[in-house]
Design a protein around this motif. Structure first.
Motif, PDB file in Angstrom:
ATOM      1  N   THR A 164      -4.523   1.770  -2.420  1.00  0.00           N
ATOM      2  CA  THR A 164      -5.061   1.116  -1.223  1.00  0.00           C
ATOM      3  C   THR A 164      -5.764  -0.204  -1.550  1.00  0.00           C
ATOM      4  O   THR A 164      -5.905  -1.068  -0.695  1.00  0.00           O
ATOM      5  CB  THR A 164      -6.071   2.036  -0.521  1.00  0.00           C
ATOM      6  OG1 THR A 164      -7.164   2.308  -1.421  1.00  0.00           O
ATOM      7  CG2 THR A 164      -5.415   3.344  -0.104  1.00  0.00           C
ATOM      8  N   GLY A 185       0.804  -1.207   0.000  1.00  0.00           N
ATOM      9  CA  GLY A 185       0.000   0.000   0.000  1.00  0.00           C
ATOM     10  C   GLY A 185       0.843   1.266   0.000  1.00  0.00           C
ATOM     11  O   GLY A 185       2.000   1.268   0.431  1.00  0.00           O
ATOM     12  N   THR A 237      -3.013   5.219   4.600  1.00  0.00           N
ATOM     13  CA  THR A 237      -3.452   4.081   3.782  1.00  0.00           C
ATOM     14  C   THR A 237      -4.070   3.000   4.660  1.00  0.00           C
ATOM     15  O   THR A 237      -5.088   2.393   4.312  1.00  0.00           O
ATOM     16  CB  THR A 237      -2.253   3.497   3.007  1.00  0.00           C
ATOM     17  OG1 THR A 237      -1.613   4.535   2.279  1.00  0.00           O
ATOM     18  CG2 THR A 237      -2.697   2.410   2.047  1.00  0.00           C
ATOM     19  N   SER A 281       0.637  -1.002   6.435  1.00  0.00           N
ATOM     20  CA  SER A 281       0.637   0.022   5.392  1.00  0.00           C
ATOM     21  C   SER A 281       0.950   1.387   6.000  1.00  0.00           C
ATOM     22  O   SER A 281       0.809   1.583   7.220  1.00  0.00           O
ATOM     23  CB  SER A 281      -0.733   0.092   4.708  1.00  0.00           C
ATOM     24  OG  SER A 281      -0.931  -0.979   3.832  1.00  0.00           O
TER      25      SER A 281
END
Length: 331
Positions: free
Chosen positions: A256, A251, A282, A278
């Protein structure tokens, strides 16, 4: 076993059979092929004999179904065959095996059939060919009656003994007997040589493989059979995490979806715990996809060395790691 012959494990054989079904080659078709080809091998073995005595000892499962099919194909070639089912006829539940049994029950002129569910009723056999079709691959635990009695009777009998796929009672992977096993003169292993036959040579005798029509694609590509051997029933006492912990690292500020969909796919496949590591913002978006996802917020807008200390804590708890979905092309 001849040079160049391939071996196969229990799980690989199970997957190949299920994948064959998916590809349109049914278990009944495979059983028909087995019956015809085993019958041809027996015909070769008895060539030159006048009225050879052929006795098939069958169990109530798929291996027994192969034996029933063999009996019918032998009868169609003019042989007189005797079949002993070591169970009640009502114990044959496999659809293909049941179909084969129903067929030979009508063949009262060419096939002498008996059902002996009580092992004490079994007596040693004298025949030119004794075909062991009691048990195939995939058996679990120690043999019990009446199948144990059948194994003992076959071993005490006089005649050339052929194991259909495996000598009954022999583990297809380890080559160890499940308590006791038939000692065959010849084992005709279906499709490929079962791995255990290389180790259990004192039970297998001479070993050959017999193609039965499984498509090459059933093994070349993953299919329902491969999933079936991986999917295990979950007991009520199972705890969270017993069935896998997956860490997905990916990500970035613009991507995403990739890590989120990877995580959702993992949960659909049965992974117990899915962690998605992430960048901070995100991770918040990914968390909104499903309450089943556990997000780990990392510093920055994209993956960078500052995230390593946090990642190190989670990598030790994961059974598997997916690295890269949506990671971007940042330096």
């Amino acid at each position: 076993m001849g040079p160049g012959e391939q071996t196969i494990t229990n799980d690989e054989m199970l997957a190949a059979e299920y994948n064959s079904e998916y590809l349109g080659v049914t278990h009944f078709q495979l059983m028909e092929t087995v019956g015809a080809r085993i019958a041809d091998r027996i015909a070769e073995k008895t060539r030159g004999k006048t009225n050879p005595r052929i006795h098939i000892i069958a169990g109530p499962g798929k291996n027994g179904g192969d034996g029933f099919a063999t009996a019918r194909h032998l009868a169609s070639q003019g042989y007189k065959v005797r079949v002993t089912l070591v169970a009640r006829t009502s114990d044959v539940h496999d659809e293909a095996a049941r179909h084969q049994l129903d067929a030979i029950l009508q063949m009262t002129d060419s096939i002498q059939f008996e059902s002996l569910p009580d092992s004490s009723q079994l007596r040693p056999i004298e025949a030119d060919i004794i075909l062991d079709a009691v048990l195939g691959y995939g058996i679990k635990g120690e043999l019990r009656q009446p199948l144990l009695g059948a194994v003992r009777i076959i071993n005490r009998s006089r005649g050339y003994k052929i194991g259909l796929d495996l000598p009954s009672g022999l583990d297809s992977d380890t080559g160890e007997p499940h308590g006791e096993a038939v000692k065959a003169d010849l084992t005709i292993s279906l499709h490929k040589i079962k791995q255990g036959l290389l180790k259990g040579t004192q039970y297998a005798g001479e070993t050959i493989s017999l193609p039965i029509g499984i498509p090459p694609e059933a093994e070349a590509y993953a299919g329902p059979g491969d999933f079936k051997i991986l999917w295990k029933p979950r007991p009520p006492t199972a705890h969270k995490g017993d069935y896998g912990r997956l860490l997905i690292i990916g990500g970035s500020e613009n991507f995403t979806g990739a890590p989120a969909f990877s995580a959702l796919a993992a949960t659909k496949c049965g992974t117990d715990l899915v962690y998605v590591a992430s960048p901070d913002k995100t991770a918040e978006i990914i968390a909104s996809y499903s309450p089943d996802l556990i997000t780990i917020k990392l510093p920055g807008d994209h993956l960078n060395p500052r995230a390593l200390p946090e990642l190190a804590k989670w990598t030790t708890t994961a059974d598997a790691i997916v690295l890269g979905p949506g990671i971007g092309l940042h330096e």
